[in-house]
Design a protein around this motif. Sequence first.
Motif, PDB file in Angstrom:
ATOM      1  N   GLN A  79       6.565 -47.154  18.277  1.00 30.62           N
ATOM      2  CA  GLN A  79       6.398 -45.751  18.656  1.00 30.62           C
ATOM      3  C   GLN A  79       7.165 -44.841  17.700  1.00 30.62           C
ATOM      4  OE1 GLN A  79       7.178 -45.021  22.835  1.00 30.62           O
ATOM      5  NE2 GLN A  79       7.808 -42.926  22.448  1.00 30.62           N
ATOM      6  N   ALA A  80       8.372 -45.247  17.331  1.00 29.88           N
ATOM      7  CA  ALA A  80       9.189 -44.444  16.423  1.00 29.88           C
ATOM      8  C   ALA A  80       8.594 -44.412  15.016  1.00 29.88           C
ATOM      9  CB  ALA A  80      10.612 -44.991  16.379  1.00 29.88           C
ATOM     10  N   ILE A  81       8.013 -45.517  14.573  1.00 27.61           N
ATOM     11  CA  ILE A  81       7.356 -45.528  13.265  1.00 27.61           C
ATOM     12  C   ILE A  81       6.231 -44.498  13.240  1.00 27.61           C
ATOM     13  CG2 ILE A  81       5.874 -46.892  11.737  1.00 27.61           C
ATOM     14  CD1 ILE A  81       7.515 -49.325  12.409  1.00 27.61           C
ATOM     15  N   GLN A  82       5.474 -44.433  14.318  1.00 32.11           N
ATOM     16  CA  GLN A  82       4.375 -43.467  14.397  1.00 32.11           C
ATOM     17  C   GLN A  82       4.905 -42.035  14.329  1.00 32.11           C
ATOM     18  OE1 GLN A  82       2.254 -43.472  18.092  1.00 32.11           O
ATOM     19  NE2 GLN A  82       0.480 -42.400  17.254  1.00 32.11           N
ATOM     20  N   VAL A  83       6.013 -41.774  15.016  1.00 32.71           N
ATOM     21  CA  VAL A  83       6.606 -40.436  14.987  1.00 32.71           C
ATOM     22  C   VAL A  83       7.017 -40.064  13.564  1.00 32.71           C
ATOM     23  CG1 VAL A  83       8.615 -39.079  15.701  1.00 32.71           C
ATOM     24  CG2 VAL A  83       7.363 -40.443  17.384  1.00 32.71           C
ATOM     25  N   ALA A  84       7.715 -40.979  12.888  1.00 34.24           N
ATOM     26  CA  ALA A  84       8.190 -40.696  11.533  1.00 34.24           C
ATOM     27  C   ALA A  84       7.044 -40.573  10.539  1.00 34.24           C
ATOM     28  CB  ALA A  84       9.155 -41.793  11.083  1.00 34.24           C
ATOM     29  N   ALA A  85       5.927 -41.230  10.826  1.00 38.78           N
ATOM     30  CA  ALA A  85       4.801 -41.212   9.894  1.00 38.78           C
ATOM     31  C   ALA A  85       3.909 -39.992  10.068  1.00 38.78           C
ATOM     32  CB  ALA A  85       3.969 -42.484  10.060  1.00 38.78           C
ATOM     33  N   THR A  86       3.920 -39.374  11.250  1.00 37.89           N
ATOM     34  CA  THR A  86       2.975 -38.285  11.514  1.00 37.89           C
ATOM     35  C   THR A  86       3.619 -36.916  11.664  1.00 37.89           C
ATOM     36  OG1 THR A  86       3.076 -38.777  13.891  1.00 37.89           O
ATOM     37  CG2 THR A  86       1.336 -39.853  12.620  1.00 37.89           C
ATOM     38  N   TYR A  87       4.825 -36.830  12.184  1.00 36.02           N
ATOM     39  CA  TYR A  87       5.410 -35.529  12.493  1.00 36.02           C
ATOM     40  C   TYR A  87       5.870 -34.725  11.273  1.00 36.02           C
ATOM     41  CZ  TYR A  87       5.317 -35.427  17.576  1.00 36.02           C
ATOM     42  OH  TYR A  87       4.903 -35.344  18.877  1.00 36.02           O
ATOM     43  N   PRO A  88       6.456 -35.339  10.230  1.00 38.45           N
ATOM     44  CA  PRO A  88       6.968 -34.510   9.125  1.00 38.45           C
ATOM     45  C   PRO A  88       5.924 -33.604   8.502  1.00 38.45           C
ATOM     46  CG  PRO A  88       7.847 -36.725   8.967  1.00 38.45           C
ATOM     47  CD  PRO A  88       6.819 -36.758  10.051  1.00 38.45           C
ATOM     48  N   ARG A  89       4.736 -34.106   8.248  1.00 36.57           N
ATOM     49  CA  ARG A  89       3.703 -33.298   7.600  1.00 36.57           C
ATOM     50  C   ARG A  89       3.323 -32.095   8.459  1.00 36.57           C
ATOM     51  NH1 ARG A  89      -1.643 -36.449   6.166  1.00 36.57           N
ATOM     52  NH2 ARG A  89      -0.089 -37.604   4.979  1.00 36.57           N
ATOM     53  N   VAL A  90       3.084 -32.337   9.749  1.00 32.47           N
ATOM     54  CA  VAL A  90       2.692 -31.254  10.651  1.00 32.47           C
ATOM     55  C   VAL A  90       3.839 -30.265  10.830  1.00 32.47           C
ATOM     56  CG1 VAL A  90       1.928 -30.735  13.000  1.00 32.47           C
ATOM     57  CG2 VAL A  90       1.087 -32.783  11.841  1.00 32.47           C
ATOM     58  N   HIS A  91       5.042 -30.780  10.926  1.00 33.80           N
ATOM     59  CA  HIS A  91       6.210 -29.942  11.166  1.00 33.80           C
ATOM     60  C   HIS A  91       6.442 -28.970  10.010  1.00 33.80           C
ATOM     61  CE1 HIS A  91      10.138 -29.171  13.088  1.00 33.80           C
ATOM     62  NE2 HIS A  91      10.583 -29.027  11.855  1.00 33.80           N
ATOM     63  N   VAL A  92       6.431 -29.484   8.793  1.00 35.26           N
ATOM     64  CA  VAL A  92       6.665 -28.637   7.625  1.00 35.26           C
ATOM     65  C   VAL A  92       5.498 -27.677   7.412  1.00 35.26           C
ATOM     66  CG1 VAL A  92       7.018 -28.642   5.126  1.00 35.26           C
ATOM     67  CG2 VAL A  92       8.189 -30.327   6.550  1.00 35.26           C
ATOM     68  N   ALA A  93       4.276 -28.142   7.671  1.00 32.55           N
ATOM     69  CA  ALA A  93       3.108 -27.269   7.527  1.00 32.55           C
ATOM     70  C   ALA A  93       3.164 -26.097   8.493  1.00 32.55           C
ATOM     71  CB  ALA A  93       1.832 -28.066   7.747  1.00 32.55           C
ATOM     72  N   LEU A 246      13.037 -35.391   2.127  1.00 36.21           N
ATOM     73  CA  LEU A 246      11.667 -35.851   1.916  1.00 36.21           C
ATOM     74  C   LEU A 246      10.883 -34.797   1.142  1.00 36.21           C
ATOM     75  CD1 LEU A 246       9.680 -38.160   2.715  1.00 36.21           C
ATOM     76  CD2 LEU A 246       8.992 -36.716   4.634  1.00 36.21           C
ATOM     77  N   PRO A 247      10.397 -35.117  -0.054  1.00 30.30           N
ATOM     78  CA  PRO A 247       9.653 -34.122  -0.838  1.00 30.30           C
ATOM     79  C   PRO A 247       8.265 -33.889  -0.254  1.00 30.30           C
ATOM     80  CG  PRO A 247       9.658 -36.225  -1.976  1.00 30.30           C
ATOM     81  CD  PRO A 247      10.552 -36.392  -0.775  1.00 30.30           C
ATOM     82  N   LEU A 248       7.757 -32.693  -0.473  1.00 33.09           N
ATOM     83  CA  LEU A 248       6.429 -32.363   0.040  1.00 33.09           C
ATOM     84  C   LEU A 248       5.366 -33.266  -0.557  1.00 33.09           C
ATOM     85  CD1 LEU A 248       6.559 -28.458   0.016  1.00 33.09           C
ATOM     86  CD2 LEU A 248       6.613 -29.962   1.999  1.00 33.09           C
ATOM     87  N   SER A 249       5.565 -33.694  -1.792  1.00 30.45           N
ATOM     88  CA  SER A 249       4.568 -34.545  -2.432  1.00 30.45           C
ATOM     89  C   SER A 249       4.425 -35.872  -1.718  1.00 30.45           C
ATOM     90  CB  SER A 249       4.948 -34.804  -3.894  1.00 30.45           C
ATOM     91  OG  SER A 249       6.227 -35.428  -3.972  1.00 30.45           O
ATOM     92  N   ALA A 250       5.505 -36.296  -1.019  1.00 32.46           N
ATOM     93  CA  ALA A 250       5.439 -37.564  -0.297  1.00 32.46           C
ATOM     94  C   ALA A 250       4.582 -37.460   0.941  1.00 32.46           C
ATOM     95  CB  ALA A 250       6.845 -38.022   0.099  1.00 32.46           C
ATOM     96  N   GLN A 251       4.228 -36.226   1.340  1.00 30.74           N
ATOM     97  CA  GLN A 251       3.435 -36.036   2.548  1.00 30.74           C
ATOM     98  C   GLN A 251       1.993 -35.685   2.218  1.00 30.74           C
ATOM     99  OE1 GLN A 251       5.418 -33.312   5.215  1.00 30.74           O
ATOM    100  NE2 GLN A 251       7.363 -33.810   4.313  1.00 30.74           N
ATOM    101  N   ALA A 252       1.655 -35.720   0.974  1.00 28.63           N
ATOM    102  CA  ALA A 252       0.303 -35.343   0.588  1.00 28.63           C
ATOM    103  C   ALA A 252      -0.688 -36.407   0.987  1.00 28.63           C
ATOM    104  CB  ALA A 252       0.263 -35.130  -0.910  1.00 28.63           C
TER     105      ALA A 252
END
Length: 252
Positions: A79-93, A246-252
């Motif tokens: 569950q935590a892996i899913q949070v770390a994999a999906t939330y950063p992109r949406v959060h920063v956007a 975490l750089p933005l490019s890592a979330q592309a």
Amino acid sequence: MTATTAPAVATRAPARTSPTLHVARRQGVAALRLAAWFWPIALLALAAVTITAWVVEGRVDVSIAVHGRQALVWFLFSQAIQVAATYPRVHVAAGMTRRSLVRGTLLASGATGLAYALVLTGVVLVERWLHGLAGWGSALREVQLAGERAPLWALPIDTVVLTLLAITTGLLVGITYQRWGAWATLTLPLTVGPLLALLFLGIAPTGDVPGLGDVAPRALVGLAGGVGALGVLVVAAAFAVIARRLPLSAQA
């Protein structure tokens, strides 16, 4: 005739919710939805296994519920892996900061891990009571550190540390893959190692762990709890450092 003007009505701007609390609330709601599925299924499985063991053996003298620790660990980890994999992109956007993401995620994850551990502890204690009514024993074969000789408070401490380490480890694994991609696989011995070590310490006979065979139960639980708590802090700090850089490019 004089013109009159209506008195100005003072209006207050609505209080702005803290970004950290906003993140924690959103993730907490998602965790509650998953828990609403997890716990009914887990309790049904517990009842089915207990009834099967009773039919086959005629009695059940061991705790079945305590084996749910393994399910909790890997469910919270994934569950935590899913949070770390999906939330950063949406959060920063959405224009929010990585700092609020880190704080809110750790707050929600900590509350989730604590809640799961306390619920499991309650289930184990209720199971022990029911076994007593049936004239059965309730030996703890899964949790060596909080075994039958350990005090009552040992079980929640043992379980809370494990669930918190599982969920923070999942966050760390997820964020390393966000940061370094497939190369993060090389870091798995470091990121998952503490969790596996604590799991081994909890299920292995203490005689198989050098230096622990003659340690008193209270001291053993205290030792494992202290080491585990330190591990939780280190893993959470590592997640925070990587997530905030975490750089933005890592979330592309």
